[in-house]
Design a protein around this motif. Sequence first.
Motif, mmCIF file in Angstrom:
data_model
loop_
_atom_site.group_PDB
_atom_site.id
_atom_site.type_symbol
_atom_site.label_atom_id
_atom_site.label_comp_id
_atom_site.label_asym_id
_atom_site.label_seq_id
_atom_site.Cartn_x
_atom_site.Cartn_y
_atom_site.Cartn_z
ATOM 1 N N SER A 18 0.838 -1.198 0.000
ATOM 2 C CA SER A 18 0.000 0.000 0.000
ATOM 3 C C SER A 18 0.871 1.245 0.000
ATOM 4 N N GLY A 19 0.438 2.254 -0.741
ATOM 5 C CA GLY A 19 1.144 3.532 -0.765
ATOM 6 C C GLY A 19 2.276 3.614 -1.764
ATOM 7 N N CYS A 20 2.442 2.583 -2.603
ATOM 8 C CA CYS A 20 3.530 2.594 -3.590
ATOM 9 C C CYS A 20 3.171 3.360 -4.857
ATOM 10 N N GLY A 21 1.890 3.666 -5.032
ATOM 11 C CA GLY A 21 1.471 4.425 -6.209
ATOM 12 C C GLY A 21 0.841 3.581 -7.299
ATOM 13 N N LYS A 22 0.345 2.402 -6.962
ATOM 14 C CA LYS A 22 -0.265 1.532 -7.977
ATOM 15 C C LYS A 22 -1.471 2.193 -8.625
ATOM 16 N N SER A 23 -2.348 2.767 -7.802
ATOM 17 C CA SER A 23 -3.527 3.437 -8.347
ATOM 18 C C SER A 23 -3.128 4.636 -9.195
ATOM 19 N N SER A 24 -2.120 5.372 -8.746
ATOM 20 C CA SER A 24 -1.667 6.554 -9.486
ATOM 21 C C SER A 24 -1.078 6.165 -10.836
ATOM 22 N N PRO A 36 -2.743 14.113 -6.286
ATOM 23 C CA PRO A 36 -1.897 13.871 -5.110
ATOM 24 C C PRO A 36 -2.613 13.107 -4.009
ATOM 25 N N GLN A 37 -3.930 13.167 -3.984
ATOM 26 C CA GLN A 37 -4.698 12.415 -2.996
ATOM 27 C C GLN A 37 -5.912 11.798 -3.658
ATOM 28 N N HIS A 38 -6.192 10.565 -3.279
ATOM 29 C CA HIS A 38 -7.382 9.887 -3.782
ATOM 30 C C HIS A 38 -7.754 8.792 -2.805
ATOM 31 N N ASP A 39 -8.850 8.115 -3.090
ATOM 32 C CA ASP A 39 -9.343 7.090 -2.191
ATOM 33 C C ASP A 39 -8.388 5.907 -2.122
ATOM 34 N N VAL A 40 -8.268 5.338 -0.943
ATOM 35 C CA VAL A 40 -7.472 4.129 -0.767
ATOM 36 C C VAL A 40 -8.184 2.971 -1.448
ATOM 37 N N THR A 41 -7.424 2.171 -2.183
ATOM 38 C CA THR A 41 -8.025 1.036 -2.871
ATOM 39 C C THR A 41 -8.432 -0.041 -1.873
ATOM 40 N N ILE A 42 -9.676 -0.480 -2.000
ATOM 41 C CA ILE A 42 -10.187 -1.566 -1.177
ATOM 42 C C ILE A 42 -10.576 -2.699 -2.119
ATOM 43 N N GLY A 43 -9.885 -3.809 -2.014
ATOM 44 C CA GLY A 43 -10.162 -4.923 -2.923
ATOM 45 C C GLY A 43 -9.465 -4.710 -4.248
ATOM 46 N N LEU A 112 4.864 -5.342 -10.702
ATOM 47 C CA LEU A 112 5.217 -5.515 -9.301
ATOM 48 C C LEU A 112 5.842 -4.206 -8.824
ATOM 49 N N VAL A 113 5.082 -3.436 -8.051
ATOM 50 C CA VAL A 113 5.435 -2.041 -7.761
ATOM 51 C C VAL A 113 5.965 -1.883 -6.336
ATOM 52 N N PHE A 114 7.036 -1.102 -6.216
ATOM 53 C CA PHE A 114 7.518 -0.691 -4.892
ATOM 54 C C PHE A 114 7.867 0.789 -4.937
ATOM 55 N N ASP A 115 8.053 1.370 -3.767
ATOM 56 C CA ASP A 115 8.365 2.787 -3.616
ATOM 57 C C ASP A 115 9.869 2.908 -3.362
ATOM 58 N N ILE A 116 10.599 3.575 -4.264
ATOM 59 C CA ILE A 116 12.062 3.628 -4.122
ATOM 60 C C ILE A 116 12.506 4.424 -2.900
ATOM 61 N N THR A 117 11.583 5.175 -2.275
ATOM 62 C CA THR A 117 11.941 5.926 -1.071
ATOM 63 C C THR A 117 11.595 5.170 0.210
ATOM 64 N N ASN A 243 -15.660 -0.045 -4.882
ATOM 65 C CA ASN A 243 -14.759 -0.390 -3.789
ATOM 66 C C ASN A 243 -13.903 0.797 -3.417
ATOM 67 N N ARG A 244 -14.474 1.791 -2.823
ATOM 68 C CA ARG A 244 -13.736 2.987 -2.452
ATOM 69 C C ARG A 244 -13.729 3.144 -0.942
ATOM 70 N N GLY A 245 -12.603 3.658 -0.431
ATOM 71 C CA GLY A 245 -12.482 3.856 1.001
ATOM 72 C C GLY A 245 -12.379 5.333 1.332
ATOM 73 N N VAL A 246 -11.785 5.630 2.486
ATOM 74 C CA VAL A 246 -11.653 7.020 2.909
ATOM 75 C C VAL A 246 -10.513 7.667 2.166
ATOM 76 N N MET A 247 -10.475 8.990 2.201
ATOM 77 C CA MET A 247 -9.416 9.698 1.499
ATOM 78 C C MET A 247 -8.086 9.403 2.134
ATOM 79 N N GLY A 248 -7.076 9.232 1.280
ATOM 80 C CA GLY A 248 -5.757 8.919 1.807
ATOM 81 C C GLY A 248 -4.695 9.346 0.838
ATOM 82 N N GLY A 249 -3.474 8.943 1.107
ATOM 83 C CA GLY A 249 -2.367 9.294 0.241
ATOM 84 C C GLY A 249 -2.320 8.396 -0.971
ATOM 85 N N CYS A 250 -1.284 8.603 -1.762
ATOM 86 C CA CYS A 250 -1.127 7.843 -2.993
ATOM 87 C C CYS A 250 -0.959 6.369 -2.690
ATOM 88 N N CYS A 251 -1.805 5.525 -3.301
ATOM 89 C CA CYS A 251 -1.703 4.092 -3.066
ATOM 90 C C CYS A 251 -1.693 3.347 -4.374
#
Length: 251
Positions: A18-24, A36-43, A112-117, A243-251
Amino acid sequence: MSSPPWDYIAKLVCIGDSGCGKSSLTIRLCEGRFSPQHDVTIGVEFGSRIVPVGPPHTKPSAPATEGGLPEPPRAINTPQKHMKLSLWDTAGQETYKSVTRSYFRGASGALLVFDITRRATFIHVTDWLSDLRAIADPDIVVILVGNKVDQARDDPVGNYTGRREVTAVEAEEWARANGVLQYVETSAKSGENVEHAFMRVAERIFDNISAGKYDLNDRRSGVKGPGPGSAGAAHLRLAPSANRGVMGGCC
């Protein structure tokens, strides 16, 4: 009935913490924008994009002649093929892993996504790959994506800063050791290499189609050709999801 604007449909999954930017990444490819902000992916959420594959889109560079000049272009009679990428953006939270694993079935490609930071997200790609290969087809095409490269270039002249926690060399070595097609660094924010990452998967899938590795009449193969009533969307879109959740950071 008119023919659909695509020759093949391929199912691709975006997996990783979560938070690696897959949705983005999916939104950037399908809609050409970044939020910069969107719903957290659920499912899982869905998107699609129709892309050209095979020659003449991917025709090789002409070899040079003895005098060092390239050969003149030759006429290519091969009709351009198009592939509709059906993108499945999966949730990265541990809570939903049992659900998201079920979407690996029938996938012909995976990012297969990861966050380099965040080094922890890179360490976890081994587990994600293990889960994927335990469920998906053995011939699934996998590419390793190091996202958020823009956050490692805070220097005005583009130098990498201390925010990078995974080097490109390390990620490339991991990809080779684990039989992954390629390692690509992307930025969903700027769009850097996003299309390239998806296209590398699409082109390899097309190569596999050409080699007869898929049964296009078997939905479990992850690839199918056009059939009766299949009028794929001709435009780029990100399908709305319930399948939308609460607002969150980039996921």
